[in-house]
Each structure stands twice: as structure tokens, then as C-alpha cells.
Design a protein around this motif. Structure first.
Motif, PDB file in Angstrom:
ATOM      1  N   GLY A  72      -2.665  62.451  34.425  1.00 49.71           N
ATOM      2  CA  GLY A  72      -1.893  63.672  34.260  1.00 49.71           C
ATOM      3  C   GLY A  72      -1.967  64.692  35.592  1.00 49.71           C
ATOM      4  N   SER A  73      -3.062  64.465  36.342  1.00 46.20           N
ATOM      5  CA  SER A  73      -3.320  65.251  37.471  1.00 46.20           C
ATOM      6  C   SER A  73      -2.212  65.172  38.593  1.00 46.20           C
ATOM      7  CB  SER A  73      -4.633  65.123  37.891  1.00 46.20           C
ATOM      8  OG  SER A  73      -5.528  65.438  36.879  1.00 46.20           O
ATOM      9  N   PRO A  74      -1.887  66.232  39.258  1.00 45.10           N
ATOM     10  CA  PRO A  74      -0.966  66.123  40.480  1.00 45.10           C
ATOM     11  C   PRO A  74      -1.591  65.073  41.424  1.00 45.10           C
ATOM     12  CG  PRO A  74      -1.400  68.329  39.813  1.00 45.10           C
ATOM     13  CD  PRO A  74      -2.293  67.660  39.150  1.00 45.10           C
ATOM     14  N   THR A  75      -0.630  64.668  42.216  1.00 44.72           N
ATOM     15  CA  THR A  75      -1.184  63.736  43.426  1.00 44.72           C
ATOM     16  C   THR A  75      -0.799  64.252  44.734  1.00 44.72           C
ATOM     17  OG1 THR A  75      -0.876  61.644  42.054  1.00 44.72           O
ATOM     18  CG2 THR A  75      -0.596  61.615  44.442  1.00 44.72           C
ATOM     19  N   VAL A  76      -1.786  64.475  45.658  1.00 45.12           N
ATOM     20  CA  VAL A  76      -1.747  64.940  46.970  1.00 45.12           C
ATOM     21  C   VAL A  76      -1.728  63.771  47.859  1.00 45.12           C
ATOM     22  CG1 VAL A  76      -2.788  66.445  48.651  1.00 45.12           C
ATOM     23  CG2 VAL A  76      -2.782  67.203  46.417  1.00 45.12           C
ATOM     24  N   PRO A 136      -9.489  68.390  41.079  1.00 47.57           N
ATOM     25  CA  PRO A 136      -8.229  68.653  40.246  1.00 47.57           C
ATOM     26  C   PRO A 136      -7.208  67.558  40.520  1.00 47.57           C
ATOM     27  CG  PRO A 136      -8.293  70.255  41.593  1.00 47.57           C
ATOM     28  CD  PRO A 136      -9.605  69.461  42.270  1.00 47.57           C
ATOM     29  N   VAL A 137      -7.048  66.917  41.569  1.00 44.81           N
ATOM     30  CA  VAL A 137      -6.099  66.422  42.016  1.00 44.81           C
ATOM     31  C   VAL A 137      -6.322  64.867  42.294  1.00 44.81           C
ATOM     32  CG1 VAL A 137      -4.770  68.312  42.765  1.00 44.81           C
ATOM     33  CG2 VAL A 137      -6.034  66.874  44.229  1.00 44.81           C
ATOM     34  N   PRO A 164       4.899  58.528  46.525  1.00 45.91           N
ATOM     35  CA  PRO A 164       3.849  58.879  47.606  1.00 45.91           C
ATOM     36  C   PRO A 164       2.912  60.087  47.119  1.00 45.91           C
ATOM     37  CG  PRO A 164       5.950  58.623  48.689  1.00 45.91           C
ATOM     38  CD  PRO A 164       6.073  58.690  47.335  1.00 45.91           C
ATOM     39  N   GLY A 165       3.622  61.143  46.222  1.00 48.10           N
ATOM     40  CA  GLY A 165       2.880  62.325  46.015  1.00 48.10           C
ATOM     41  C   GLY A 165       3.760  63.203  45.674  1.00 48.10           C
ATOM     42  N   ASP A 166       3.087  64.177  44.925  1.00 50.46           N
ATOM     43  CA  ASP A 166       3.531  65.588  44.601  1.00 50.46           C
ATOM     44  C   ASP A 166       3.798  66.554  45.801  1.00 50.46           C
ATOM     45  OD1 ASP A 166       4.063  64.760  41.612  1.00 50.46           O
ATOM     46  OD2 ASP A 166       1.739  64.659  41.661  1.00 50.46           O
ATOM     47  N   ARG A 440      -6.405  74.668  44.447  1.00 54.27           N
ATOM     48  CA  ARG A 440      -5.037  75.299  44.033  1.00 54.27           C
ATOM     49  C   ARG A 440      -4.155  74.266  43.819  1.00 54.27           C
ATOM     50  NH1 ARG A 440      -5.230  81.211  44.887  1.00 54.27           N
ATOM     51  NH2 ARG A 440      -7.564  81.528  45.600  1.00 54.27           N
ATOM     52  N   PHE A 441      -3.981  73.091  44.474  1.00 55.19           N
ATOM     53  CA  PHE A 441      -2.934  72.220  44.162  1.00 55.19           C
ATOM     54  C   PHE A 441      -3.011  71.767  42.794  1.00 55.19           C
ATOM     55  CE2 PHE A 441      -1.873  70.648  48.644  1.00 55.19           C
ATOM     56  CZ  PHE A 441      -1.076  72.086  48.771  1.00 55.19           C
ATOM     57  N   GLY A 442      -4.213  71.974  42.052  1.00 55.40           N
ATOM     58  CA  GLY A 442      -4.485  71.403  40.822  1.00 55.40           C
ATOM     59  C   GLY A 442      -3.571  72.244  39.846  1.00 55.40           C
ATOM     60  N   GLU A 443      -3.136  73.360  40.152  1.00 56.91           N
ATOM     61  CA  GLU A 443      -2.179  74.045  39.390  1.00 56.91           C
ATOM     62  C   GLU A 443      -0.751  73.755  39.399  1.00 56.91           C
ATOM     63  OE1 GLU A 443      -2.664  78.216  40.585  1.00 56.91           O
ATOM     64  OE2 GLU A 443      -4.786  78.146  41.065  1.00 56.91           O
TER      65      GLU A 443
END
Length: 445
Positions: A72-76, A136-137, A164-166, A440-443
Motif C-alpha cells: 500500500g506504500s506509494p511508488t516512486v 516509506p515508498v 510506472p509509479g505514483d 515526504r513522498f511517503g505522505e
């Protein structure tokens, strides 16, 4: 989490610098592969997985490091490139281009600014956070080996990938000034045309037929006038359709950048018209432009009194953010054909295209990344647009992935020139900032 000491960072970056990964020279094909292997091993050392894909004859390193925070973590998506420009001319280098040295407050070597220091920063930032259990990502890597030669491998990969990512972090840029970091949120696209005009079966004697017979050079000039800027420096309205004007925040940021007159003078250029210098940022990043890149007809070197029967031109149109090649190429061709004199035969070929890219300056990812930069560096990045094109960014934006194009090189980095460099402090500051951006991208959620 502890950032390694400066000496360790320099030594590790020096290992990558020492690989002469010149993509333009086939002699360095094995070096390109060695650099790809180096990158893949760094991703694996961060606890991730990596593979080297062969696309277009050069490697593309694709990898992934899973978030410490679980599903569920964002993807960079992290993008950088491992290939570099040739070092020539070697006699202008003050040190070995493949040996990273500290000199006069700078780190000097081929590729240190473009783009190996940035590549190292994103790899090391991911490794440090993962090793501390604080990533966090999910970080996906698409590390290019043909950026300097205009290859399409990474573009095709982005187009083919399901998700590809968020957000994309494109570390292939730099500061707007020596002290002011920047984010590039928009890039122009490109339509490149090859135009051929014929007005007769053969060249004619200008004394016998001049003033009566149609002339290809004159016809071409008449056609080009229909797509070139008017007295106000703007293109005809049909070629300006769809543009996205700059926001108030963008305009405020541009106001602190060097004035247009200074930018033009620094490269020995002269203003196009009375308003060009004042509108420099607007004209070169937020408006479309048309350039006649070359013309061939008749005899421009020898005294030859003929009416040329054929004239050829290469003409490029830079598309502003908000426009598309599909919409604008037909309009451009229509204007050319409508302006052609009766009796002229016109052929218009679209040789190449590239879409513009635009990221909403108020997108959450942009704001979070600005916050991260300000937290570490004490200054908030200015939002700028680029008059050039980065095809991978346009592809990402088209897929709905906001791309943040940034970096820590300075305008004086001498990229693509001898003695390429970045400030010594930029290596650690860039790493610390990249770590904070990932945090920060974890937010994003």
C-alpha cells in the motif's frame, strides 16, 4: 539513519566516474555495460532486485526496492542516466576526465554533473533508508544508458509498463542560479518538418523569365512568412491554440531569475524584437515557437543568375505545454499550403515529433518535494519551465505520472565541456535532500 562521511561518498562516486560510459562511441560499448552492472549491483545492495534489459542495442537498468512500510506504500519511479558525453577535447582538461578530483571547491570529472552524481544520490538515498528500515515508498529504477544519444529505450519501457509509479523523480537537472534550486514542471514538444517547393521543370534564366515566372525561393519565403512570428513576437493564433499559461507562482519565480537581456547577451544573441528580452521566459518556455533551421535553393555562394525551380527548408515548431503534435502538425501544414502561390507544388514531410509535458505546479507531489528541499537547503525551489524537450518526461506525464525534474548541478557546471564540475558541498546536500524527498513522498498515500 546516518549519512556516510564525505570521503566515503566521494570514493564510491569515483568508482562510477572511472567507467568511461560514453554512449556516442561504439568503442565504449563494454564500458556502458560495466556501468549498467555497477548500477544493478547498487540496487541489489539496497535489498532490491534489478535486471538489465537490452533495448535498442544499449542496456536499460530496471530495478525495484520495496518500501519498509509494506503493501500500500506509494511508488516512486527514479530516473537518471549512466551514459556521458565524450571528454574531447582532452587537452583542455586540467585533470584526467575519468578521475574524480576535488579542486577549488568543486568535484571535477566527466559526467559528475550530467548525470552520475545524481544517479549516485538516488541509489544511495534509497539504500540508506532501506538499510535503516525507514523507506516509506517503493522505489522503481529506470536508469538510462542512451540519454546522450537520444535513444528511446526508457520511453518505450514507460509506454509499455502497466504502472510506472505514483510520482517520478527525474534527477537530471540543476539550480536556476548558483544559489537557487529549481523544479522543471513543463517542457516544450517538437514537430520537425521538411518542406519542398517546386515551381517549374528546371531553373530558368533570370533575365529572360525574371518578373514573369514563378520562383521557388520566393514561394518558400511567402509560405514561411505565414508561420513565423508577427511584429509582437507571437506566432499566428492558430499555432497558439491549447497553450497552458503560467501560474502566478511560476511568474513570481521567474521574476528572481536573471533578466532576459542578460540571458541573450551571455550567449551573444540579439533580441528578436523590442519585447523579446522582457518576455524571454514566457517566449522560450510557455509559448510555441517556429524556427527555420535551414534553407537550400539556387546558388547562395556563386554568382548564378537563375530562377530556382526548387527550394527546400527544414522547419521546427516547438510546442508549448498544453499543445499536442496530433493537433498542431496539421495546422502548421495547412498554413504553409494556404500561403503557397498558385502553381507551386508543395511537399511537407513530418520527420519527427515529441510531445510537450506539463505537471500542475500545485500537484501534491510538487508541493511535498518543495517542502523537502526547503527543509534541507533552507530555500524553496523556484518552478521553471524548459524550452527544450525531455521525451521521457512527456511520456510519464501522458501516463498520468507527475514528474519532478530537478538536480543539484549549477549553471556554471560546464556540462558537455572540459572540466565539468559540481560544488563539493552539492554531493552531501543533494544526498540529504533526496533522502528527505523520499521521506515526504511517503505522505502521498
Amino acid at each position: 539513519m546516518v549519512i556516510p562521511p564525505h570521503e566515503t561518498l566521494v570514493a564510491e562516486l569515483a568508482d562510477l566516474i572511472a567507467i568511461p560510459s560514453v554512449s556516442a562511441d561504439p568503442v565504449h560499448a563494454d564500458d556502458i555495460r560495466r556501468a549498467a552492472d555497477w548500477v544493478a549491483e547498487r540496487i541489489r545492495a539496497a535489498g532490491g532486485e534489478a535486471e538489465i534489459q537490452e533495448r535498442g542495442g544499449r542496456p536499460l537498468v530496471v530495478g525495484r526496492v520495496v518500501a519498509s512500510t509494506g503493501a500500500g506504500s506509494p511508488t516512486v519511479l527514479a530516473y537518471a542516466h549512466l551514459d556521458v558525453q565524450p571528454p574531447d577535447p582532452l587537452d583542455l582538461w586540467e585533470s584526467d576526465p575519468w578521475a574524480l578530483v576535488e579542486r577549488n571547491g568543486s568535484l571535477v570529472a566527466r559526467g559528475v554533473a550530467d548525470d552520475k552524481a545524481h544517479l549516485y544520490m538516488i541509489l544511495e538515498a534509497t539504500r540508506l533508508l532501506a538499510a535503516a528500515g525507514e523507506l516509506p515508498v517503493n522505489v522503481r529504477f529506470a536508469i538510462d544508458a542512451e540519454e546522450e544519444v537520444g535513444g528511446r529505450s526508457v520511453i518505450d519501457w514507460v509506454d509499455d509498463d502497466a504502472h510506472p509509479g505514483d510520482v517520478a523523480l527525474v534527477l537530471d537537472g540543476g539550480y536556476a542560479t548558483e544559489t537557487l534550486p529549481s523544479f522543471c514542471t513543463a517542457l516544450r514538444g517538437m514537430c520537425y518538418f521538411h518542406v519542398t517547393v517546386r515551381t517549374g521543370e528546371r531553373d530558368l534564366h533570370s533575365g529572360v523569365y525574371g518578373g514573369a515566372a514563378l520562383t521557388a525561393t520566393h514561394a518558400l519565403m511567402q509560405m514561411l512568412a505565414a508561420v513565423l512570428p508577427g511584429p509582437d513576437g507571437r506566432l499566428p493564433d492558430p499555432l497558439r491554440a491549447g497553450i497552458v499559461p503560467p501560474t502566478e507562482e511560476e511568474l513570481a519565480g521567474w521574476s528572481v531569475l536573471p533578466p532576459g537581456a542578460e540571458e541573450l547577451a551571455s550567449d551573444g544573441a540579439r533580441p528578436n524584437d523590442a519585447g523579446a528580452a522582457q518576455e524571454f521566459r514566457l517566449r522560450t518556455t510557455a509559448e510555441p515557437s517556429v524556427t527555420v533551421n535551414g534553407i537550400e535553393s539556387g546558388s547562395p555562394r556563386l554568382q548564378k543568375t537563375v530562377l530556382p525551380a526548387e527550394a527546400v527548408a527544414n522547419v521546427s515548431m516547438r510546442l508549448a505545454p498544453g499543445q499536442t503534435t496530433a493537433a498542431m502538425a496539421p495546422v502548421f501544414e495547412r498554413l504553409l499550403r494556404e500561403a503557397a502561390p498558385e502553381g507551386a507544388t508543395v511537399d511537407v514531410e513530418l520527420w519527427s515529433t515529441g510531445e510537450p509535458g506539463y505537471v500542475d505546479p500545485e500537484a501534491p507531489a510538487i508541493v511535498l518535494a518543495q517542502d523537502a528541499f526547503e527543509h534541507v537547503l533552507g530555500v524553496r525551489p523556484v518552478l521553471v519551465r524548459s524550452g527544450g524537450s525531455i521525451p521521457v518526461v512527456a511520456s510519464l506525464v501522458a501516463r498520468g505520472v507527475p514528474a519532478i525534474v530537478t538536480g543539484f548541478a549549477r549553471p556554471t557546471a560546464q556540462m558537455h565541456s572540459p572540466n565539468e564540475h559540481i560544488p563539493v558541498a552539492a554531493l552531501r546536500e543533494g544526498l540529504e535532500t533526496t533522502v528527505e524527498v523520499l521521506r515526504r513522498f511517503g505522505e502521498l498515500g
